[in-house]
Design an enzyme around this catalytic site. Sequence first.
Site, PDB file in Angstrom:
ATOM      1  N   ARG A   1       6.174 -51.276  -1.556  1.00 49.75           N
ATOM      2  CA  ARG A   1       5.151 -51.262  -0.503  1.00 49.75           C
ATOM      3  C   ARG A   1       3.782 -50.788  -0.992  1.00 49.75           C
ATOM      4  NH1 ARG A   1       9.760 -51.263   1.459  1.00 49.75           N
ATOM      5  NH2 ARG A   1      10.120 -50.004  -0.379  1.00 49.75           N
ATOM      6  N   THR A   2       3.752 -49.626  -1.614  1.00 55.94           N
ATOM      7  CA  THR A   2       2.452 -49.023  -1.916  1.00 55.94           C
ATOM      8  C   THR A   2       1.689 -49.884  -2.912  1.00 55.94           C
ATOM      9  OG1 THR A   2       3.579 -46.916  -1.615  1.00 55.94           O
ATOM     10  CG2 THR A   2       1.354 -46.833  -2.522  1.00 55.94           C
TER      11      THR A   2
ATOM     12  N   LYS B   1       3.030 -44.976 -26.204  1.00 56.49           N
ATOM     13  CA  LYS B   1       2.705 -44.737 -27.620  1.00 56.49           C
ATOM     14  C   LYS B   1       2.058 -43.376 -27.812  1.00 56.49           C
ATOM     15  CE  LYS B   1       1.348 -49.606 -28.036  1.00 56.49           C
ATOM     16  NZ  LYS B   1       0.220 -50.469 -28.381  1.00 56.49           N
TER      17      LYS B   1
ATOM     18  N   ARG C   1       0.273 -44.200  -9.220  1.00 56.96           N
ATOM     19  CA  ARG C   1       1.491 -43.447  -8.891  1.00 56.96           C
ATOM     20  C   ARG C   1       2.061 -42.922 -10.197  1.00 56.96           C
ATOM     21  NH1 ARG C   1       6.319 -45.592  -5.107  1.00 56.96           N
ATOM     22  NH2 ARG C   1       4.760 -44.965  -3.556  1.00 56.96           N
TER      23      ARG C   1
ATOM     24  N   HIS D   1       1.547 -38.076  -0.826  1.00 57.31           N
ATOM     25  CA  HIS D   1       1.434 -39.528  -0.720  1.00 57.31           C
ATOM     26  C   HIS D   1       0.441 -39.790   0.422  1.00 57.31           C
ATOM     27  CE1 HIS D   1       2.317 -43.681  -0.893  1.00 57.31           C
ATOM     28  NE2 HIS D   1       3.633 -43.661  -0.962  1.00 57.31           N
TER      29      HIS D   1
HETATM   30  N1   CP Z   1       6.829 -45.874   1.084  1.00 54.85           N
HETATM   31  C1   CP Z   1       6.648 -46.111  -0.234  1.00 54.85           C
HETATM   32  O1   CP Z   1       5.976 -45.367  -0.952  1.00 54.85           O
HETATM   33  O2   CP Z   1       7.310 -47.211  -0.671  1.00 54.85           O
HETATM   34  P1   CP Z   1       7.292 -47.754  -2.161  1.00 54.85           P
HETATM   35  O3   CP Z   1       8.005 -46.730  -3.007  1.00 54.85           O
HETATM   36  O4   CP Z   1       7.995 -49.078  -2.117  1.00 54.85           O
HETATM   37  O5   CP Z   1       5.862 -47.863  -2.589  1.00 54.85           O
END
Ligand code: CP
Length: 338
Positions: free
Chosen positions: A57-58, A86, A107, A135
Amino acid sequence: MIFTGSDILSVEQFDRSDIEHIFQVADAMAPYALRRRVTRVLEGAILGNMFFEPSTRTRISFGCAFNLLGGEVRETTGFESSAIAKGESLYDTARVLSGFSDVICMRHPQEGSVAEFAAASRVPVLNGGDGANEHPSQALLDLYTIRKELASKDRGIDGLRIALIGDLKYGRTVHSLCKLLRHFKNVQVTLVSPAELAMPENIVEEMRSVGHNVVVTEDLTQSISNVDIAYSTRIQEERFASKEEADMYRGRFRLNQSIYTQYCEPNTVIMHPLPRDSRADANELDNDLNQNPNLAIFRQADNGVLVRMALFALVLDVVDQVDKCARDVNWYNSARTL
Ligand code: CP
């Protein structure tokens, strides 16, 4: 806050007026997210999308949000496909990639890593999740979803009753969401988890310090019986020392249609940041809820595009130009709704 050129690293950056401003901009993105209109406001801009942990999603919705504003996306997924494998440092990676991009989403499994990267970056950095810490975009889209779902019942976020269920220790989405809820009035938060996976005490105390009624329990059925929102989360297996340790908690709190019918008020909204763990030994939200109109999990994911478009438009300072660079779409448009 001043959004233009800012990193978005933590929800601690926002006050209530910031949150409401983001939601107002997100609302204005609906014609583009619904593919009724096309805007080219970010034509020529490049998003560097760097995801060093799995994401559906993100990563995709940040990318789609940028594309929907007319920009282009370049991606790195996983350490193994980056020069970090590396031995390159986050500092060097940030210096290099920020020369290629106008904004970066990242991320990373380590808490604080996105902030470290942002300190070296020459362009704004948006936190797509840093370890068990935060998040921010997910919490914003969660709150945006809560706002929308309650608005259909003539309610606002003030006075919200919410149960957060599952892995509240490692679940970064619920950490960020609780921090955002501090800006609203008279919120009742029921925290349902195994004692070992409880919400960090500082976050509980911060909510209590603004007058929220926070209840900590291991009783699922009682806690979902008088809430507006039942927000379930996955056991964050990737944060545990071993799969066996995660197995001790997996499947502890399962919500299905039968439990919903027996214990929840009729229109309790079911949320989950996703992914839900649909394996038989977990199944925190059963597939038999899929036809329940109060299951908001896919509306929640859809809302992520609106909120992420809003963040890009604010950080890159194009909010007022989005509609000026727009036209109707050329193609057949299915009956998409938000
Ligand atoms: N909700 C969320 O962060 O989903 P993903 O891990 O798929 O990005």
